[in-house]
Design an enzyme around this catalytic site. Structure first.
Site, PDB file in Angstrom:
ATOM      1  N   GLU A   1       0.860  -1.260   0.131  1.00 57.40           N
ATOM      2  CA  GLU A   1       0.023  -0.024  -0.039  1.00 57.40           C
ATOM      3  C   GLU A   1       0.806   1.185  -0.037  1.00 57.40           C
ATOM      4  O   GLU A   1       1.662   1.437   0.786  1.00 57.40           O
ATOM      5  CB  GLU A   1      -0.727  -0.094   1.282  1.00 57.40           C
ATOM      6  CG  GLU A   1      -1.979  -0.854   1.045  1.00 57.40           C
ATOM      7  CD  GLU A   1      -2.970  -0.900   2.451  1.00 57.40           C
ATOM      8  OE1 GLU A   1      -4.315  -1.008   2.176  1.00 57.40           O
ATOM      9  OE2 GLU A   1      -2.437  -0.228   3.645  1.00 57.40           O
ATOM     10  N   CYS A   2       0.794   2.060  -1.076  1.00 58.50           N
ATOM     11  CA  CYS A   2       1.337   3.210  -1.015  1.00 58.50           C
ATOM     12  C   CYS A   2       2.740   3.197  -1.042  1.00 58.50           C
ATOM     13  O   CYS A   2       3.336   2.987  -1.942  1.00 58.50           O
ATOM     14  CB  CYS A   2       0.671   4.393  -0.090  1.00 58.50           C
ATOM     15  SG  CYS A   2       1.193   5.967  -0.507  1.00 58.50           S
ATOM     16  N   GLY A   3       3.403   3.553   0.263  1.00 54.81           N
ATOM     17  CA  GLY A   3       4.827   3.130   0.534  1.00 54.81           C
ATOM     18  C   GLY A   3       5.274   1.700  -0.014  1.00 54.81           C
ATOM     19  O   GLY A   3       6.248   1.518  -0.682  1.00 54.81           O
TER      20      GLY A   3
END
Length: 448
Positions: free
Chosen positions: A329-331
């Site tokens: 997720e994201c990072g």
């Protein structure tokens, strides 16, 4: 555990609470939350902190002061029943809920909407640095506005942020109408300012607020009036279903300074339904024996050199090619990509798993609640299922021509403006952070 906490642990419902709503962003809600938590703890009340909205950073400061993880309360992410279930998992004597932005701001999950869904009163944080009677006028306006828009919001009183004692405080108190309680003031203290950077404030372990400054600022807070105004929350219509006990799949969760954005409820859900083990890609930990990997968001851009050199991401790429399911997720998406370029122009090789090159930008590229529709079977959703989440990132992903996406974006930016969820092998990388109440992690665990 205090006597009050022992009694609270016997309750089926969560603790009574109140919401700290601000008149605007930047009014000092986080500092007010920390000061009030300190005041309550100093009077032997065990505090359960919580945060409206999807933020990960403010809760780190809550936990540092309260000694208990903060709960995320977001209507868009959780739905009304999920919001109430999440609140009812709280412990302690009283719950202090920090709002997001201004009290009425936000179309998906404003502080006012959360307070109304939970049936909790609002304590308004007002910047009193340059006003006395105007502070009362502002608060009264926020109180009556609820009726104007047809919301059941009880603005019970105020905390005067950045207010001096003496004549300044007296002027504020005397100007308040009888319908608004004065809960105290927070003096203007430079030591209470929390440094910020992209994505918000610095985390609590990087910039802790001095305990002595919090204790001094807590002295003018009227603890007993705050406890008296706290109200029992509205119950959910359905309890959270119990899942399989640990002993099923094993999930390895990245947990270090680069991967530190995860919701408490996510960790709880994984622990309820699987065996959870942690590892640190920044430290070069080998990937534990597991059935699947979860890379949450965080700050991989601040640790890109270490992530490139330690070898853990390379190992993840190899395991993914052998069909180990990985959710980023994201990072996590950034770390699973081919490369990551910092704002200084330094490019680092990442896991080289997802067909994208990520570049950090000077200003944020997306900030919104999101809604995704799965266009095929994927790790977190069945074909056609909808997921609600949140995105906030300063990076931009440039994808290869042959990239495959798992989701179309109904709301939000996603990866390319219309899609999210890069997929390769059994790996999924999204810019969206999702809450377990969305069902995404239940689906992920079922896939394992």
């Amino acid at each position: 555990m205090s006597d009050r906490a022992a009694a609270g642990s016997e309750r089926e419902a969560g603790p009574p609470g109140f919401v700290l709503g601000g008149v605007s962003s930047g009014v000092g809600k986080t500092v007010a939350t920390l000061v009030i938590t300190t005041a309550l703890e100093g009077a032997s009340y065990d505090v359960q902190p919580a945060k409206t909205g999807p933020d990960f950073i403010d809760p780190s400061h809550h936990e540092a002061v309260a000694g208990r993880p903060s709960r995320t309360l977001d209507l868009w992410l959780c739905g009304e029943d999920g919001l109430r279930r999440n609140y009812h998992r709280g412990e302690g004597d009283v719950c202090v809920v920090e709002g997001v932005m201004g009290l009425y701001d936000g179309d998906g999950s404003s502080t006012a909407m959360v307070a109304e869904a939970l049936g909790l009163p609002v304590v308004l944080v007002v910047d009193a640095s340059a006003g006395m009677e105007s502070v009362a006028a502002t608060a009264r306006g926020f109180q009556t506005y609820a009726d104007d828009i047809g919301r059941e919001i009880d603005v019970a009183g105020i905390v005067a942020q950045r207010a001096h004692g003496g004549r300044h405080e007296t002027g504020i108190r005397e100007a308040l109408p009888d319908s608004l309680t004065y809960f105290g003031r927070i003096p203007p203290t430079p030591a209470l300012e929390i440094p910020d950077r992209h994505l918000g404030l610095e985390l609590a372990d990087e910039a802790p607020v001095p305990e002595d400054a919090l204790a001094e600022a807590a002295e003018p807070i009227d603890v007993e009036q705050l406890v008296d105004v706290a109200r029992d929350p509205a119950p959910p219509s359905a309890a959270c279903e119990a899942g399989p006990s640990p002993g099923g799949p094993t999930v390895a969760v990245a947990d270090d300074a680069a991967f530190c954005f995860r919701y408490l409820a996510t960790i709880e859900r994984v622990r309820e339904r699987a065996t959870l083990v942690t590892f640190s890609p920044v430290a070069g930990d080998p990937v534990p024996e597991c059935d699947g990997v979860y890379l949450p968001g965080g700050y991989p851009e601040l640790h890109a050199e270490a992530l490139e050199s330690t070898g853990t991401l390379t190992e993840l790429g190899r395991l993914a090619s052998d069909s180990l399911p990985i959710l980023g997720e994201c990072g996590g998406l950034m770390a699973l990509s081919q490369s990551l370029t910092t704002t200084e122009g330094d490019t680092h090789t990442m896991a080289d798993l997802l067909p994208a090159d990520v570049t950090m930008q000077e200003r944020y590229q997306a900030l919104d609640h999101v809604e995704l529709v799965a266009t095929d079977e994927t790790l977190t959703a069945r074909n056609g299922a909808r997921l609600r989440g949140h995105e906030f990132h300063y990076s931009e992903a440039t994808v290869d021509d042959d990239a495959r996406f798992a989701f179309e974006t109904v709301r939000g930016t996603g990866i390319d403006g219309t899609h999210d969820g890069l997929t390769e092998h059994q790996t999924l990388g999204t810019y969206a952070h999702v809450h377990p109440e969305s069902g995404a992690f239940d689906t992920f665990l079922e896939r394992l």
